[in-house]
Design a protein around this motif. Structure first.
Motif, short mmCIF file in Angstrom:
data_model
loop_
_atom_site.label_atom_id
_atom_site.label_comp_id
_atom_site.label_asym_id
_atom_site.label_seq_id
_atom_site.Cartn_x
_atom_site.Cartn_y
_atom_site.Cartn_z
N ARG A 281 0.97 -1.29 0.09
CA ARG A 281 -0.14 0.25 0.11
C ARG A 281 0.84 1.31 0.10
NH1 ARG A 281 -3.48 -4.04 -0.21
NH2 ARG A 281 -5.16 -3.52 0.60
N LEU A 282 1.92 0.96 -0.89
CA LEU A 282 2.91 2.68 -0.86
C LEU A 282 1.64 3.00 -1.56
CD1 LEU A 282 5.16 4.10 -0.67
CD2 LEU A 282 6.13 3.13 -2.40
N ALA A 283 1.16 4.91 -1.33
CA ALA A 283 0.30 5.59 -2.54
C ALA A 283 1.32 6.80 -1.92
CB ALA A 283 -0.43 5.32 -1.81
N VAL A 284 1.42 7.95 -2.73
CA VAL A 284 1.41 9.25 -2.54
C VAL A 284 1.24 9.64 -3.62
CG1 VAL A 284 3.50 11.29 -2.91
CG2 VAL A 284 3.91 9.33 -2.62
N LEU A 285 -0.02 11.43 -3.38
CA LEU A 285 -1.05 12.05 -3.84
C LEU A 285 -0.97 12.24 -5.42
CD1 LEU A 285 -2.97 13.86 -0.78
CD2 LEU A 285 -4.02 12.01 -2.58
N LYS A 286 -0.52 12.50 -6.24
CA LYS A 286 -0.12 12.53 -7.59
C LYS A 286 0.58 14.22 -7.70
CE LYS A 286 -1.71 12.13 -12.05
NZ LYS A 286 -3.09 12.33 -13.40
N ASP A 287 0.27 15.03 -6.84
CA ASP A 287 0.05 16.19 -6.66
C ASP A 287 1.80 16.27 -6.07
OD1 ASP A 287 -1.75 17.77 -8.05
OD2 ASP A 287 -2.72 18.18 -6.57
N TYR A 288 1.94 15.19 -5.44
CA TYR A 288 3.28 15.40 -4.70
C TYR A 288 4.46 14.51 -5.23
CZ TYR A 288 0.73 18.37 -1.80
OH TYR A 288 0.43 19.37 -1.71
N ARG A 289 4.63 13.32 -6.19
CA ARG A 289 5.31 12.62 -6.72
C ARG A 289 6.30 13.20 -7.28
NH1 ARG A 289 0.74 9.16 -8.96
NH2 ARG A 289 -0.89 8.40 -7.52
N GLY B 51 8.08 8.99 -2.78
CA GLY B 51 7.79 7.52 -2.92
C GLY B 51 9.17 6.22 -2.21
N ARG B 52 10.48 7.16 -1.74
CA ARG B 52 11.61 6.82 -2.17
C ARG B 52 11.36 7.00 -0.53
NH1 ARG B 52 16.86 6.07 -3.54
NH2 ARG B 52 16.42 5.85 -5.64
N LEU B 53 12.03 8.36 -0.16
CA LEU B 53 11.36 8.17 1.28
C LEU B 53 10.60 7.65 1.88
CD1 LEU B 53 12.19 10.31 3.47
CD2 LEU B 53 10.39 11.38 2.89
N LEU B 54 9.34 6.93 1.51
CA LEU B 54 8.24 6.49 2.46
C LEU B 54 9.17 4.78 2.06
CD1 LEU B 54 5.14 7.42 1.10
CD2 LEU B 54 6.01 7.31 3.56
N VAL B 55 9.66 4.67 1.60
CA VAL B 55 10.59 3.31 1.28
C VAL B 55 11.05 3.07 2.33
CG1 VAL B 55 11.84 1.50 -0.35
CG2 VAL B 55 9.07 2.71 -1.06
N GLU B 56 12.84 4.55 2.86
CA GLU B 56 13.40 3.76 3.34
C GLU B 56 13.36 3.99 5.21
OE1 GLU B 56 15.29 7.46 2.04
OE2 GLU B 56 16.75 6.64 0.26
N SER B 57 12.28 4.30 4.99
CA SER B 57 11.30 4.73 6.13
C SER B 57 11.27 3.22 6.76
CB SER B 57 10.46 5.85 6.57
OG SER B 57 10.71 6.91 6.52
#
Length: 166
Positions: A83-91, A96-102
């Motif tokens: 469930r990796l998701a980033v709102l379109k305006d912020y991609r 996404g990279r920051l969330l995977v690293e976290s």
């Protein structure tokens, strides 16, 4: 491009104060991305893993607006990135990279504390949508097995083995 001010929050565990509100913010991002934008059925978005999973939330500061999320499910002998998701305006800001690293940081810490995985590495599995396989490859994920259908879209099982000595 300089990203807007933001924070990463590991949503408190089941039964802890603040969990429901923060987890709902994760759900809101997921519903925007997977249901409204990508057309996946709403009824498949919340599943049996959500109650016990670790949710990580990305939001803007100082507004607190949720803009991204990722979910970690701890299974018998590995962790599952979902469930990796980033709102379109912020991609464009590489969130996404920051969330995977976290998520990877969380997994390594939890694996060291719980003993899940081997003495040197821990396994993380993701079911990647086909168009973003390359994204996961940047983090050391490698394809395993054949492509398969998940919720009406082609996916690929991707596996990473994270070092516990880093």
């Amino acid at each position: 491009m300089i990203p807007p001010a933001h924070e990463i929050i590991v949503v408190p565990a089941a039964g802890q104060p603040g969990r429901e509100e923060l987890r709902q913010q994760c759900y809101d991002v997921r519903i925007d991305v997977f249901h409204r934008e990508q057309g996946f059925p709403l009824e498949t978005e919340i599943d049996d893993y959500d109650e016990e999973a670790t949710h990580i939330l990305l939001r803007l500061v100082p507004s607190g607006q949720p803009i991204g999320t990722i979910r970690c499910v701890k299974l018998k002998d590995y962790y599952k990135l979902t469930r990796l998701a980033v709102l379109k305006d912020y991609r464009q800001y590489r969130f996404g990279r920051l969330l995977v690293e976290s998520l990877h940081d969380y997994v390594k810490s939890d694996a060291r504390a719980s003993g899940l995985g081997g003495p040197d590495t821990v396994k993380v599995v993701a079911h990647s949508q086909i168009p973003v396989k390359g994204f996961y490859s940047k983090f050391g994920y490698v394809p395993e097995g054949e492509e398969f259908d998940e919720d009406g879209a082609p996916h690929q099982k991707m596996v990473a083995r994270l070092s516990l000595s880093e």
